[in-house]
Design an enzyme around this catalytic site. Structure first.
Site, mmCIF file in Angstrom:
data_model
loop_
_atom_site.group_PDB
_atom_site.id
_atom_site.type_symbol
_atom_site.label_atom_id
_atom_site.label_comp_id
_atom_site.label_asym_id
_atom_site.label_seq_id
_atom_site.Cartn_x
_atom_site.Cartn_y
_atom_site.Cartn_z
ATOM 1 N N GLU A 135 2.100 -6.861 12.927
ATOM 2 C CA GLU A 135 1.224 -6.802 14.626
ATOM 3 C C GLU A 135 0.578 -8.141 14.179
ATOM 4 O O GLU A 135 0.315 -8.388 15.309
ATOM 5 C CB GLU A 135 -0.172 -5.985 14.206
ATOM 6 C CG GLU A 135 -0.975 -5.579 15.123
ATOM 7 C CD GLU A 135 -2.442 -4.602 14.950
ATOM 8 O OE1 GLU A 135 -2.650 -4.161 13.842
ATOM 9 O OE2 GLU A 135 -3.587 -4.925 15.184
ATOM 10 N N ARG A 189 0.528 -0.739 0.676
ATOM 11 C CA ARG A 189 0.088 0.334 0.241
ATOM 12 C C ARG A 189 0.694 1.265 0.373
ATOM 13 O O ARG A 189 0.378 2.366 -0.256
ATOM 14 C CB ARG A 189 -1.027 0.118 1.073
ATOM 15 C CG ARG A 189 -2.306 -0.479 1.039
ATOM 16 C CD ARG A 189 -3.179 -1.393 2.449
ATOM 17 N NE ARG A 189 -2.242 -2.238 3.238
ATOM 18 C CZ ARG A 189 -2.973 -2.384 4.322
ATOM 19 N NH1 ARG A 189 -3.613 -1.694 4.702
ATOM 20 N NH2 ARG A 189 -2.138 -3.248 5.190
HETATM 21 O O1 LIG Z 1 3.506 -1.294 12.086
HETATM 22 P P1 LIG Z 1 3.776 -2.434 11.646
HETATM 23 O O2 LIG Z 1 3.043 -3.265 12.923
HETATM 24 O O3 LIG Z 1 4.997 -2.773 11.085
HETATM 25 O O4 LIG Z 1 1.982 -2.600 10.007
HETATM 26 C C1 LIG Z 1 2.181 -1.220 9.007
HETATM 27 C C2 LIG Z 1 2.606 -2.265 7.638
HETATM 28 O O5 LIG Z 1 1.492 -3.432 8.068
HETATM 29 C C3 LIG Z 1 0.553 -3.302 6.186
HETATM 30 O O6 LIG Z 1 1.298 -4.096 6.046
HETATM 31 P P2 LIG Z 1 0.880 -5.556 5.154
HETATM 32 O O7 LIG Z 1 1.778 -5.837 5.735
HETATM 33 O O8 LIG Z 1 -0.344 -5.888 5.412
HETATM 34 O O9 LIG Z 1 1.085 -5.521 3.281
HETATM 35 P P3 LIG Z 1 0.595 -4.594 3.122
HETATM 36 O O10 LIG Z 1 0.662 -3.438 2.538
HETATM 37 O O11 LIG Z 1 0.406 -5.642 0.848
HETATM 38 O O12 LIG Z 1 -1.348 -5.214 2.601
HETATM 39 C C4 LIG Z 1 0.453 -2.258 6.459
HETATM 40 O O13 LIG Z 1 0.605 -1.295 4.996
HETATM 41 C C5 LIG Z 1 1.804 -1.282 6.727
HETATM 42 O O14 LIG Z 1 3.159 -1.529 5.626
HETATM 43 N N1 LIG Z 2 -5.142 -2.295 12.073
HETATM 44 C C1 LIG Z 2 -4.397 -1.895 11.008
HETATM 45 N N2 LIG Z 2 -4.849 -1.890 9.960
HETATM 46 C C2 LIG Z 2 -4.334 -1.641 8.102
HETATM 47 N N3 LIG Z 2 -3.355 -1.856 8.087
HETATM 48 C C3 LIG Z 2 -2.240 -2.506 8.742
HETATM 49 N N4 LIG Z 2 -1.708 -2.696 9.331
HETATM 50 C C4 LIG Z 2 -0.768 -3.858 10.115
HETATM 51 N N5 LIG Z 2 -1.465 -3.756 11.126
HETATM 52 C C5 LIG Z 2 -3.292 -3.189 10.550
#
Ligand SMILES: O=P(O)(O)OC[C@H]1O[C@H](OP(=O)(O)OP(=O)(O)O)[C@H](O)[C@@H]1O
Ligand SMILES: Nc1ncnc2[nH]cnc12
Length: 182
Positions: A106, A69
């Protein structure tokens, strides 16, 4: 920051939707896509990101977008500012020589990679992503950039989940993170 900036943030905040128990029970998932399906919100958010970078990080030379994202925003602002756009991706998706770093999410763990040659020593970078939760992803990206010799100026995210305290856990960014909505 003026009233106009704050009003725009309030408007953006009103567009954000969250979904309980996605992708796992107990997670409240903040969905950036719900907001940007509206054209006016795209323009509003793009303007806020560019305005924030111009004010807070005027001398950066590249934005580093985090998969997936974060890519939405890194290319858009890089194109408008006329600076480089560097991807940090999940394991196994980038060709050539890469540097890897394992980190906690998370929910679960993951590995990030960057192309070794995509960042030159001393390059002033800004990490950009949609959301800061635990801070593990941004921290991993910062470690990758530093192992390439880059200078990490800060982090810009659209949403910060303050309750998870990702900012304070992140030693590299504690005082250098900027968020649009929190
Ligand atoms: O601060 P954190 O606990 O590390 O979490 C935040 C990350 O998690 C999500 O990505 P995700 O890994 O879900 O990938 P995506 O963007 O491909 O959905 C979000 O877009 C951040 O990159
Ligand atoms: N709560 C949350 N919502 C959307 N993206 C996430 N990536 C990690 N935690 C998330």
């Amino acid at each position: 920051m003026g009233d106009d900036y704050q009003n725009k943030i309030a408007k953006l905040k009103g567009q954000m939707k969250s979904y309980p128990d996605f992708p796992k029970p107990g997670i409240l998932f903040w969905d950036i896509f719900s907001a940007i399906s509206d054209g006016q919100t795209c323009t509003l958010l793009q303007g806020l990101l560019v305005e924030t970078i111009r004010r807070e990080f005027p001398d950066i030379q590249a934005v580093v977008g985090l998969e997936s994202r974060g890519f939405l925003f890194s290319f858009a602002v890089a194109a408008e500012l006329g600076i480089g756009c560097v991807p940090v991706r999940k394991r196994g998706k980038l060709p050539g020589e890469v540097i890897a770093y394992e980190y906690k999410l998370e929910y679960g763990t993951d590995v990030l990679e960057i192309q070794k040659d995509s960042v030159k020593p001393g390059l002033k970078c800004l990490i950009i992503d949609d959301l800061l939760a635990t801070g593990g992803t941004v921290n991993a990206a910062a470690n990758l950039l530093q192992s390439c010799g880059a200078e990490v100026s800060g982090t810009l995210v659209v949403i910060e989940l303050e309750a998870l305290n990702g900012r304070s856990k992140n030693m590299v960014y504690r005082n250098r993170a900027r968020v649009i909505v929190r």
